[in-house]
Scaffold this active site. Structure first.
Site, PDB file in Angstrom:
ATOM      1  N   ASP A 166     -10.420  -2.105  12.516  1.00 26.68           N
ATOM      2  CA  ASP A 166      -9.486  -3.100  11.973  1.00 26.68           C
ATOM      3  C   ASP A 166      -9.067  -4.111  13.033  1.00 26.68           C
ATOM      4  O   ASP A 166      -9.081  -5.321  12.802  1.00 26.68           O
ATOM      5  CB  ASP A 166      -8.246  -2.413  11.396  1.00 26.68           C
ATOM      6  CG  ASP A 166      -8.555  -1.727  10.076  1.00 26.68           C
ATOM      7  OD1 ASP A 166      -9.687  -1.904   9.569  1.00 26.68           O
ATOM      8  OD2 ASP A 166      -7.685  -1.012   9.560  1.00 26.68           O
ATOM      9  N   ASN A 189      -5.026  -1.886  -4.195  1.00 27.95           N
ATOM     10  CA  ASN A 189      -6.210  -1.960  -3.341  1.00 27.95           C
ATOM     11  C   ASN A 189      -6.014  -1.074  -2.121  1.00 27.95           C
ATOM     12  O   ASN A 189      -6.458  -1.394  -1.024  1.00 27.95           O
ATOM     13  CB  ASN A 189      -6.451  -3.420  -2.922  1.00 27.95           C
ATOM     14  CG  ASN A 189      -7.878  -3.646  -2.415  1.00 27.95           C
ATOM     15  OD1 ASN A 189      -8.731  -2.747  -2.510  1.00 27.95           O
ATOM     16  ND2 ASN A 189      -8.135  -4.809  -1.864  1.00 27.95           N
ATOM     17  N   LYS A 246       0.442  -6.427   2.134  1.00 27.25           N
ATOM     18  CA  LYS A 246      -0.231  -5.129   2.083  1.00 27.25           C
ATOM     19  C   LYS A 246       0.258  -4.229   3.213  1.00 27.25           C
ATOM     20  O   LYS A 246       0.437  -3.025   3.028  1.00 27.25           O
ATOM     21  CB  LYS A 246      -1.748  -5.329   2.185  1.00 27.25           C
ATOM     22  CG  LYS A 246      -2.554  -4.082   1.884  1.00 27.25           C
ATOM     23  CD  LYS A 246      -4.034  -4.438   1.904  1.00 27.25           C
ATOM     24  CE  LYS A 246      -4.877  -3.541   1.036  1.00 27.25           C
ATOM     25  NZ  LYS A 246      -5.004  -2.184   1.461  1.00 27.25           N
ATOM     26  N   GLU A 262     -11.213  -4.276   2.394  1.00 28.35           N
ATOM     27  CA  GLU A 262     -10.532  -5.057   1.363  1.00 28.35           C
ATOM     28  C   GLU A 262     -11.443  -6.140   0.787  1.00 28.35           C
ATOM     29  O   GLU A 262     -11.329  -6.551  -0.350  1.00 28.35           O
ATOM     30  CB  GLU A 262      -9.267  -5.688   1.936  1.00 28.35           C
ATOM     31  CG  GLU A 262      -8.072  -4.741   2.003  1.00 28.35           C
ATOM     32  CD  GLU A 262      -8.104  -3.787   3.172  1.00 28.35           C
ATOM     33  OE1 GLU A 262      -9.185  -3.604   3.792  1.00 28.35           O
ATOM     34  OE2 GLU A 262      -7.047  -3.193   3.472  1.00 28.35           O
ATOM     35  N   HIS A 272      -5.175  -8.851   3.913  1.00 31.67           N
ATOM     36  CA  HIS A 272      -4.060  -9.086   4.843  1.00 31.67           C
ATOM     37  C   HIS A 272      -4.522  -9.380   6.259  1.00 31.67           C
ATOM     38  O   HIS A 272      -3.984 -10.246   6.943  1.00 31.67           O
ATOM     39  CB  HIS A 272      -3.145  -7.863   4.825  1.00 31.67           C
ATOM     40  CG  HIS A 272      -3.847  -6.557   5.114  1.00 31.67           C
ATOM     41  ND1 HIS A 272      -3.337  -5.595   5.920  1.00 31.67           N
ATOM     42  CD2 HIS A 272      -5.062  -6.070   4.714  1.00 31.67           C
ATOM     43  CE1 HIS A 272      -4.169  -4.564   5.992  1.00 31.67           C
ATOM     44  NE2 HIS A 272      -5.220  -4.836   5.260  1.00 31.67           N
ATOM     45  N   ARG A 273      -5.544  -8.656   6.715  1.00 33.18           N
ATOM     46  CA  ARG A 273      -5.947  -8.823   8.130  1.00 33.18           C
ATOM     47  C   ARG A 273      -6.597 -10.180   8.375  1.00 33.18           C
ATOM     48  O   ARG A 273      -6.498 -10.747   9.461  1.00 33.18           O
ATOM     49  CB  ARG A 273      -6.874  -7.701   8.576  1.00 33.18           C
ATOM     50  CG  ARG A 273      -6.231  -6.359   8.450  1.00 33.18           C
ATOM     51  CD  ARG A 273      -6.637  -5.355   9.503  1.00 33.18           C
ATOM     52  NE  ARG A 273      -5.890  -4.122   9.260  1.00 33.18           N
ATOM     53  CZ  ARG A 273      -4.628  -3.931   9.601  1.00 33.18           C
ATOM     54  NH1 ARG A 273      -3.954  -4.864  10.235  1.00 33.18           N
ATOM     55  NH2 ARG A 273      -4.012  -2.808   9.315  1.00 33.18           N
ATOM     56  N   ASP A 318       0.808  -1.220   0.000  1.00 32.96           N
ATOM     57  CA  ASP A 318       0.000   0.000   0.000  1.00 32.96           C
ATOM     58  C   ASP A 318       0.844   1.273   0.000  1.00 32.96           C
ATOM     59  O   ASP A 318       0.464   2.284  -0.604  1.00 32.96           O
ATOM     60  CB  ASP A 318      -0.958   0.020   1.207  1.00 32.96           C
ATOM     61  CG  ASP A 318      -2.214  -0.796   0.916  1.00 32.96           C
ATOM     62  OD1 ASP A 318      -2.207  -1.570  -0.065  1.00 32.96           O
ATOM     63  OD2 ASP A 318      -3.202  -0.653   1.670  1.00 32.96           O
TER      64      ASP A 318
END
Ligand code: DC
Length: 701
Positions: free
Chosen positions: A352, A120, A455, A380, A427-428, A77
């Site tokens: 998040d 993204n 990311k 995402e 990613h998370r 990112d």
């Protein structure tokens, strides 16, 4: 950036790697099997915050003057933001590790047209859309912004509406209200700054952040923004305001409804900026401490005074039972209450990090409810639905509401399921579900497409393996034995790469012993080694070799011997010293010490028979002597080393005979090894064969 370090065979490295054929993309890792984790302990230094990094990059680029940015995040990112700023004419220089110098454009477009691809990265798309629209409109530019397909499904219409109210020119290039967009029409237009600008605050706080970052560029008079609807994720706005102040712009805030940018605002570089570590990334290690650490996990780079809202994840984790202490730039987390306590929490302030709570809920007694998380649907991926689906795979009962999740963990260890977690390029999801590897049933957890962590945290899994201890006997070893030049090294690397495992090239260790003996003036002739006293001395030398592996280099007593151990003479020397018992015994522990999560691929002569007799998969690789001599010949010629194919064939047969007929650990296939003759197989086919054997072994266990 990717592959992450754990894919690189750091412990066993030789110039074999450099000369190995480039492995086809199909060996890129499709999944990562996490061995069950028994406990966690150690220290983690987190990468920089994504939200702060991308804001600071943009602010530095728009400012007057140069900015030195320290501890910036290096990830997908931030990379797209950096590339975009460069395309826009900004000068960016790397001045150290995670350190950049940016010369700002002072709000004046250097290039008036450009097409920007923003992947993204919402933190790049939203603010760049706002800043470029305002600059293009007032200075006569025209830009296009686009991203990956998912980015074209993430709404931006509320921001576009606000920019159009101002008189900004924005054209939808696809579906209205979503990227891709054209910003500006090439002509200059005046903006209407006299009336308050209305922007919705209840879908994404990034729309407001984008306006706050862009409007100081055109604040010829006081500019007022009115938020419509209840503003979500307020802590992210707080970060924006704090960073704006660092760059000389002091926004007046009335409640969380009205923001005024004072007339004459102008971005000025503060000279230096330090980026705080990522508080959302901290959540995985805070959870890890709470789930599996009696001794504690220390997290460096972010403390209880962090400016990022996700630091309040600490309070939520404490409510669930985590024992957290901390200071200005660090945290220490241990297991407190166990099992964890279920909670019912409004997570609007930690959108998040709340995903991590959802996985912690698997270890809680009772049902956990996470509320007010509708914004998960426009991230995402649709995180609400994705989290529910994946938690269910592990055995949890999940109720998915419009804006909440209710999670009841598996009632007993026996109800946990080994699962393959889909990550949706998010990613998370990959990172938070890694915590399922602490499950009480010791199930393997598969993470599909693990590279998506790049990311925000390219080294995530390696860091996780550094601070966790797998359950005893649960780290798999795949053994690949075979005669010289059978292609073991290339095959092993391909398999290791596809599975994300480490690689042990045991032949390199014997080569090192031969070279070390020569350097020490110890003879390695067959006759000399036949003397038991001399053999014992060489064994002692092998036991005490000061060897260090660093990336692709091998050092012996501080000297780089990477090339020296790869010569044909070193191969012959290795074959002679490896025939004696004291050397084999000396290298036993060293080789077994290479086992580390998530797994090891070990190649040599006796990996399956002696060193790892309990390995779940053993392969014995052969090819005809002629084919092997031909491969070695081509390898040497490609390196510019002259070679004679008949001589190579003779040497190879001599080594085969010695390796096979020696008394200690002779070269032979383990009784339970799968035989693979690759005389007529390409590398891709050989790797695929081993991977399919590995898959079928796992299905049986
Ligand atoms: O695989 P290689 O050519 O780098 O190995 C060099 C020598 O080391 C080989 O001739 C035999 C010895 N060796 C061994 O005895 N046992 C192993 N596990 C690996 C190598």
């Amino acid at each position: 950036m990717y592959p992450p370090r754990y894919l690189i065979p750091t412990q066993s490295t030789t110039d074999k790697q450099a000369s190995a054929p480039c492995l086809p993309a199909m060996f890129q890792q499709a999944f990562l099997d996490l061995p069950p984790i028994a406990s966690a302990h150690g220290e983690v230094t987190l990468p920089g915050s994504k939200s702060i990094s991308n804001r600071v990059l943009l602010l530095a680029a728009l400012s007057h003057g140069a900015t030195e940015i320290h501890d910036i995040l290096a990830s997908d990112d931030t990379q797209v933001m950096r590339e975009s700023l460069k395309t826009l004419g900004c000068e960016i220089t790397e001045t150290g590790t995670n350190q950049l110098r940016i010369v700002g454009i002072g709000g004046q477009l250097q290039n008036k047209t450009a097409k920007l691809f923003l992947g993204n990265a919402g933190t790049a798309m939203r603010p760049l859309t706002a800043a470029l629209t305002l600059m293009a409109t007032t200075q006569g530019g025209q830009f296009e912004v686009s991203g990956v397909p998912r980015m074209h499904e993430r709404p931006i219409g509320d921001l576009v509406d606000a920019l159009r109210q101002l008189g900004g020119s924005v054209t939808d290039l696809g579906q209205a209200g979503y990227p891709p967009l054209r910003l500006g029409d090439g002509d200059t237009h005046a903006l209407q700054l006299d009336a308050p600008i209305a922007v919705r605050g209840d879908v994404s706080s990034q729309f407001l952040t984008a306006l706050l970052l862009a409007l100081p560029l055109v604040a010829t008079r006081d500019v007022v923004i009115d938020v419509v609807g209840e503003l979500i994720s307020k802590p992210y706005i707080d970060i924006t305001l704090k960073l704006l102040a660092q760059f000389g712009v002091h926004v007046q805030r009335e409640d969380w409804r009205r923001f005024t940018i004072p007339a004459g605002s102008r971005y000025t570089s503060p000279g230096q900026v330090f980026v705080e570590a990522d508080a959302s990334s901290a959540s995985y290690f805070i959870a890890l401490g709470a789930l599996g650490s009696t001794q504690g996990i220390t997290i460096q780079g972010v403390g209880l005074d962090a400016i990022q809202g996700d630091i309040r994840f600490v309070e939520a984790a404490q409510r669930m039972g985590a024992d957290v202490t901390g200071g200005p730039n660090h945290l220490c987390v241990k297991r407190g209450a166990w099992p964890l306590k279920a909670i019912d929490l409004d997570c609007n302030h930690i959108p998040d990090a709340a995903m991590t709570l959802a996985v912690m809920a698997l270890y809680a007694q009772g049902t956990t409810t996470l509320r007010n998380i509708a914004s998960w649907r426009v991230k995402e991926t649709d995180r609400l639905s994705a989290m529910a689906t994946e938690l269910r795979k592990l055995g949890a009962t999940v109720d998915e509401g419009d804006d909440y999740l209710r999670i009841t963990p598996p009632a007993t260890p026996g109800e946990w399921r080994p699962a393959a977690i889909d990550t949706y390029d998010d990613h998370r999801i990959a990172m938070c579900f890694s915590l399922a590897a602490l499950n009480p049933a010791a199930c393997v957890v598969r993470i599909n497409e693990p590279h998506c962590v790049a990311k925000t945290y390219p080294d995530y899994f390696e860091t996780l393996f550094d601070v966790t201890t797998p359950c005893v006997g649960q780290v798999p070893v795949i053994c690949i034995d075979g005669p010289t030049a059978s292609g073991k090294g290339t095959l092993s690397q391909g398999v290791a790469k596809a599975l994300g495992y480490a690689w042990l090239d045991s032949g390199a260790l014997y080569r090192l012993v031969g070279v070390a003996a020569e350097q020490a003036g110890l003879s390695t002739t067959v006759e000399a080694l036949a003397d038991p006293a001399h053999a014992a001395t060489v064994g002692e030398l092998a036991r005490n070799m000061a060897v260090r592996f660093e990336g692709e280099q091998v050092f012996l007593g501080g000297q780089d011997v990477s090339a020296a151990i790869r010569t044909e003479a070193a191969g012959m020397g290795a074959s002679r010293v490896s025939a004696i018992g004291p050397v084999r015994a000396a290298l036993m522990d060293l080789q077994q010490g290479f086992v580390r999560a998530p797994g090891l691929v070990a190649d040599g002569r006796d990996m399956g028979t002696v060193i790892f007799p309990h390995a779940p998969l053993k392969v014995f690789l052969t090819a005809s002597a002629e084919k092997r001599a031909e491969r070695r010949y081509r390898q040497l010629i490609s390196k510019g080393i002259s070679a004679n194919i008949d001589g190579l064939l003779a040497d190879l047969k001599e080594r085969d005979a010695r390796d096979t007929n020696r008394q200690h650990a002779p070269l032979k296939a383990a009784t339970d090894a799968a035989l693979l003759d690759n005389t007529d197989l390409g590398i891709e086919e050989s790797v695929q064969q081993v991977l399919s054997w590995w898959q079928s072994k796992q299905r049986k266990t």
